[in-house]
Scaffold this motif. Sequence first.
Motif, PDB file in Angstrom:
ATOM      1  N   UNK A   1     -24.792  -7.669 -45.338  1.00 26.03           N
ATOM      2  CA  UNK A   1     -25.790  -8.537 -44.710  1.00 26.03           C
ATOM      3  C   UNK A   1     -25.255  -9.109 -43.397  1.00 26.03           C
ATOM      4  N   UNK A   2     -23.982  -9.522 -43.412  1.00 29.46           N
ATOM      5  CA  UNK A   2     -23.381 -10.062 -42.182  1.00 29.46           C
ATOM      6  C   UNK A   2     -23.417  -9.026 -41.068  1.00 29.46           C
ATOM      7  N   UNK A   3     -23.071  -7.774 -41.428  1.00 30.77           N
ATOM      8  CA  UNK A   3     -23.090  -6.700 -40.432  1.00 30.77           C
ATOM      9  C   UNK A   3     -24.495  -6.501 -39.883  1.00 30.77           C
ATOM     10  N   UNK A   4     -25.459  -6.432 -40.788  1.00 39.46           N
ATOM     11  CA  UNK A   4     -26.854  -6.195 -40.377  1.00 39.46           C
ATOM     12  C   UNK A   4     -27.327  -7.292 -39.437  1.00 39.46           C
ATOM     13  N   UNK A   5     -26.995  -8.545 -39.800  1.00 43.89           N
ATOM     14  CA  UNK A   5     -27.482  -9.676 -39.007  1.00 43.89           C
ATOM     15  C   UNK A   5     -26.812  -9.699 -37.637  1.00 43.89           C
ATOM     16  N   UNK A   6     -25.497  -9.465 -37.608  1.00 43.77           N
ATOM     17  CA  UNK A   6     -24.821  -9.508 -36.306  1.00 43.77           C
ATOM     18  C   UNK A   6     -25.315  -8.350 -35.440  1.00 43.77           C
ATOM     19  N   UNK A   7     -25.609  -7.210 -36.064  1.00 42.79           N
ATOM     20  CA  UNK A   7     -26.146  -6.074 -35.310  1.00 42.79           C
ATOM     21  C   UNK A   7     -27.504  -6.448 -34.709  1.00 42.79           C
ATOM     22  N   UNK A   8     -28.355  -7.088 -35.532  1.00 45.04           N
ATOM     23  CA  UNK A   8     -29.670  -7.538 -35.054  1.00 45.04           C
ATOM     24  C   UNK A   8     -29.508  -8.469 -33.863  1.00 45.04           C
ATOM     25  N   UNK A   9     -28.568  -9.419 -34.013  1.00 51.74           N
ATOM     26  CA  UNK A   9     -28.405 -10.428 -32.966  1.00 51.74           C
ATOM     27  C   UNK A   9     -27.897  -9.788 -31.676  1.00 51.74           C
ATOM     28  N   UNK A  10     -26.982  -8.792 -31.823  1.00 52.55           N
ATOM     29  CA  UNK A  10     -26.487  -8.076 -30.643  1.00 52.55           C
ATOM     30  C   UNK A  10     -27.649  -7.393 -29.926  1.00 52.55           C
ATOM     31  N   UNK A  11     -28.490  -6.710 -30.720  1.00 58.55           N
ATOM     32  CA  UNK A  11     -29.615  -5.996 -30.124  1.00 58.55           C
ATOM     33  C   UNK A  11     -30.541  -6.985 -29.427  1.00 58.55           C
ATOM     34  N   UNK A  12     -30.753  -8.145 -30.081  1.00 51.02           N
ATOM     35  CA  UNK A  12     -31.617  -9.162 -29.478  1.00 51.02           C
ATOM     36  C   UNK A  12     -31.021  -9.663 -28.171  1.00 51.02           C
ATOM     37  N   UNK A  13     -29.709  -9.912 -28.181  1.00 49.27           N
ATOM     38  CA  UNK A  13     -29.036 -10.399 -26.975  1.00 49.27           C
ATOM     39  C   UNK A  13     -29.221  -9.414 -25.833  1.00 49.27           C
ATOM     40  N   UNK A  14     -29.041  -8.123 -26.154  1.00 46.77           N
ATOM     41  CA  UNK A  14     -29.193  -7.102 -25.128  1.00 46.77           C
ATOM     42  C   UNK A  14     -30.615  -7.090 -24.582  1.00 46.77           C
ATOM     43  N   UNK A  15     -31.587  -7.219 -25.501  1.00 50.39           N
ATOM     44  CA  UNK A  15     -32.988  -7.230 -25.085  1.00 50.39           C
ATOM     45  C   UNK A  15     -33.233  -8.420 -24.153  1.00 50.39           C
ATOM     46  N   UNK A  16     -32.665  -9.590 -24.541  1.00 51.09           N
ATOM     47  CA  UNK A  16     -32.805 -10.778 -23.693  1.00 51.09           C
ATOM     48  C   UNK A  16     -32.235 -10.508 -22.310  1.00 51.09           C
ATOM     49  N   UNK A  17     -31.046  -9.900 -22.316  1.00 56.31           N
ATOM     50  CA  UNK A  17     -30.332  -9.655 -21.071  1.00 56.31           C
ATOM     51  C   UNK A  17     -31.170  -8.752 -20.159  1.00 56.31           C
TER      52      UNK A  17
END
Lengths: 134, 134
Positions: free
Chosen positions: B113-129
């Motif tokens: 779950x930690x991996x999945x969530x951090x992966x989601x957040x990374x993708x979100x950060x990139x999208x924001x960027x």
Amino acid sequence: MDRIPILRMGKFLLVTIQIDLYDRLATNLESDLVNMVNKTGARGVLIDISALSIVDSFMGRILGNIGTMSKIMDAEAVVVGMQPAVAITLIELGLELKGVHTALNVEKGMELLHEKISFDEDTLDEADYENNSE
Amino acid sequence: MDRIPILRMGKFLLVTIQIDLYDRLATNLESDLVNMVNKTGARGVLIDISALSIVDSFMGRILGNIGTMSKIMDAEAVVVGMQPAVAITLIELGLELKGVHTALNVEKGMELLHEKISFDEDTLDEADYENNSE
């Protein structure tokens, strides 16, 4: 069901009691817990009883036993999620759950265990320091 | 017992299924879980079934439902502690538990779950960027 599952979460063990404990289930739980503490080197045991709406003297004694056993095995026991009616019944039965810590929910119970363990480690560090400085 | 307790642990919810789910218990569990995800903003749901030694098509469908419901509520569902016999039965019943992740035990489930969530957040950060840089 013969056994209540014991979940390992890092340094702690978590047990959720959802059904009334009869004799064999209770003794199995006690022996399983002590074995798990031994095998995993767990520093704390969390017992969630939020699903229990009634409690009798047998159940109260089992909780007390688990607390004492854990302590002897160098692990702290925390009972979490106790319903108000259960707390009232335990006191009316004259069972004060000595040696068992309590917390409102699992998260608070974990915080409590973390505090206890870091406190223990601090004290150990100081003892080491004093031994080394002599 | 009318309800299976749902324990909150940080960003995740933990459910331990220890008894056979009959109709009302199952529907209660589904609605309680969805409400809890909504109320707590949990990002993951861990369902421990290590105490189940048998499973039927009803149980399999409930697990699938919980997975789909969690996904719609933006939480991942992970079934942990499945016994080998249960896995065999599920496949023989033709239930592949699509949309539900599995892990060997609670600790591994949490890591997943930690991996999945951090992966989601990374993708979100990139999208924001990317949005910001446009």
